[in-house]
Design an enzyme around this catalytic site. Structure first.
Site, PDB file in Angstrom:
ATOM      1  N   CYS A 166       4.244   2.591   1.239  1.00  0.00           N
ATOM      2  CA  CYS A 166       3.774   1.346   0.629  1.00  0.00           C
ATOM      3  C   CYS A 166       4.208   1.196  -0.819  1.00  0.00           C
ATOM      4  O   CYS A 166       3.882   0.192  -1.463  1.00  0.00           O
ATOM      5  CB  CYS A 166       2.251   1.269   0.745  1.00  0.00           C
ATOM      6  N   HIS A 306      -2.403  -1.937  -7.101  1.00  0.00           N
ATOM      7  CA  HIS A 306      -2.070  -1.679  -5.704  1.00  0.00           C
ATOM      8  C   HIS A 306      -3.255  -2.028  -4.808  1.00  0.00           C
ATOM      9  O   HIS A 306      -3.064  -2.541  -3.705  1.00  0.00           O
ATOM     10  CB  HIS A 306      -1.685  -0.208  -5.524  1.00  0.00           C
ATOM     11  N   GLU A 317      -7.778   4.184  -8.126  1.00  0.00           N
ATOM     12  CA  GLU A 317      -6.980   3.347  -9.011  1.00  0.00           C
ATOM     13  C   GLU A 317      -7.819   2.744 -10.132  1.00  0.00           C
ATOM     14  O   GLU A 317      -7.366   2.648 -11.279  1.00  0.00           O
ATOM     15  CB  GLU A 317      -6.285   2.239  -8.227  1.00  0.00           C
ATOM     16  N   LYS A 335      -3.586  -8.694  -2.886  1.00  0.00           N
ATOM     17  CA  LYS A 335      -3.738  -8.361  -1.466  1.00  0.00           C
ATOM     18  C   LYS A 335      -4.962  -9.033  -0.838  1.00  0.00           C
ATOM     19  O   LYS A 335      -5.090  -9.060   0.388  1.00  0.00           O
ATOM     20  CB  LYS A 335      -3.826  -6.842  -1.285  1.00  0.00           C
ATOM     21  N   HIS A 340      -2.098  -6.315   3.125  1.00  0.00           N
ATOM     22  CA  HIS A 340      -1.229  -5.215   2.678  1.00  0.00           C
ATOM     23  C   HIS A 340       0.078  -5.272   3.444  1.00  0.00           C
ATOM     24  O   HIS A 340       0.130  -4.980   4.641  1.00  0.00           O
ATOM     25  CB  HIS A 340      -1.936  -3.883   2.906  1.00  0.00           C
ATOM     26  N   PHE A 400       1.449   6.348   1.392  1.00  0.00           N
ATOM     27  CA  PHE A 400       1.206   7.551   2.179  1.00  0.00           C
ATOM     28  C   PHE A 400       2.265   8.599   1.838  1.00  0.00           C
ATOM     29  O   PHE A 400       3.420   8.271   1.561  1.00  0.00           O
ATOM     30  CB  PHE A 400       1.294   7.236   3.671  1.00  0.00           C
TER      31      PHE A 400
END
Length: 412
Positions: A166, A306, A317, A335, A340, A400
């Site tokens: 991502c 993010h 975050e 998002k 996402h 990931f």
């Protein structure tokens, strides 16, 4: 003090093309994001699954946009070629004002042509080998989107694909910056693309307990930083940015949206899917990006986070942002509107951040209704757009495998 006086070329963003759940063109997507209009809805492709909703690309007809070529492309390539065409047109980039041999392509993707693999796997299982499309491999392999963009626009510079989950769209921008600073290219079309709204991918994420399960209210399912967040909403689409050396843009008389000031990257080396709860390596990427941009944290007025709407990821975050910026910078996560978009997310968010820098407007974090008492009190823009100068902005991406990537943008 200019970048040239510091011994390296200045790099700017001169064109943006987007195909997103918020809209199939940049103007429509920007308006929807600024309005906080969630794109999440039930999707017939996911009917009968544990999670049957997503943020699907809206208003895109591949046959109309791409003609007969669309049949030879997986949707992740369709999205990228359409976005690249739009970006090149937006930048005024033509055969007459660019050198094809010095114009590159760098695209990111997390899973590539997953829909094609699944469809052809079903054919093999149900009907045997002769039912499998001979074009399966060139439709589905991960590099083909970048290759197709180069072929479509007649570009002969480096053509690269990066896959950092991502973070891939942001990683692609970082590589583009390196190519331009190194003098290997004058122009790079950089971004990310993804078409992973498929039964297998959705089910796999659901089995990881990564997705929101608000089947009764999908429009409010993606809610970054909100105390009732319960997982992300799968999205799809692409964004491509024309990134070029400022002197090249000036020579052809084109005004940029923003400057691409810096890039940082790191690896958590912690877990297959979970972020390091300390956030120390994500912070390393952020600090590298700020140092590369030669800006101080106090210069940053916007962080496009993010923040995917997962309980753990958003918390890590938020604490990272508070450590680096305190409560001075405005925070948004787009998002809440787009879901996402995996490997395309960082590119879309960088494009939206460039528009914020250019227009002095910060989109709201859609569906943010109540702060999480366990998180620091960072300044999350919500409810309505905020009109304010944005001289320097940051866009974060985490993936990931522990991939962290950050870009810093600045006003022209």
């Amino acid at each position: 003090m200019t970048a040239h006086s510091l011994g390296r070329p200045e790099v700017v963003i001169t064109g943006i093309g987007m195909v997103t759940p918020a809209g199939a063109d940049t103007s429509t997507a920007w308006k929807a994001v600024c309005a906080g209009q969630s794109a999440a809805a039930a999707d017939p492709r996911l009917a009968g699954l544990g999670v049957d909703f997503c943020c699907a690309v809206a208003g895109f007809d591949p046959d109309l946009v791409l003609g007969e070529d669309a049949r030879r492309m997986d949707p992740f390539t369709q999205f990228s070629v359409a976005a690249a065409r739009a970006a090149a047109a937006d930048a005024g980039l033509t055969e007459g004002n660019r050198d094809a041999a010095r114009t590159g392509v760098v695209l990111g993707t997390a899973v590539g042509g997953q829909g094609t693999w699944e469809e052809q796997g079903r054919r093999l299982h149900d009907r045997g080998p002769r039912a499998v499309n001979p074009l399966t491999v060139p439709k589905a392999i991960g590099n083909i989107a970048a290759g197709a963009v180069a072929m479509d626009l007649g570009l002969h510079g480096p053509s690269l694909t990066v896959s950092t989950a991502c973070a891939a769209g942001t990683t692609a921008l970082g590589y583009a910056l390196d190519l331009l600073r190194a003098g290997r290219c004058d122009v790079v079309l950089a971004g990310g693309t993804e078409a992973a709204v498929t039964p297998l991918v959705s089910t796999a994420f659901d089995r990881l307990k990564a997705l929101s399960r608000r089947r009764d209210d999908p429009a409010h399912a993606s809610r970054p930083f909100d105390r009732q967040r319960d997982g992300f909403v799968l999205g799809e689409g692409a964004a491509v940015l024309v990134v070029e050396r400022a002197e090249h843009a000036r020579a052809r008389g084109w005004r940029p949206y923003a400057r691409l000031l810096g890039y940082g990257a790191s690896s958590d080396a912690h877990h297959l899917t979970a972020p390091d709860p300390s956030g120390r390596c994500a912070q390393l990427a952020l600090q590298q990006a700020l140092e590369d941009a030669r800006v101080h944290p106090s210069d940053v007025r916007l962080v496009n986070a993010h923040a995917t709407s997962t309980p753990q990821g958003d918390a890590v975050e938020a604490r990272l942002i508070e450590r680096v910026f305190g409560t001075d910078a405005a925070i948004t996560s787009t998002k809440g509107v787009t879901g996402h978009m995996l490997g395309a997310a960082g590119a879309v968010e960088a494009a939206l951040t460039a528009l914020s820098v250019d227009q002095g407007v910060i989109p709201p974090t859609a569906n943010f209704e109540a702060p999480d008492a366990a998180l620091p009190g960072i300044d999350i823009v919500h409810g309505a757009p905020r009109t304010v100068p944005v001289p320097v902005a940051v866009s974060n991406s985490f993936g990931f495998g522990g991939h962290n990537a950050v870009v810093v943008l600045g006003s022209v």
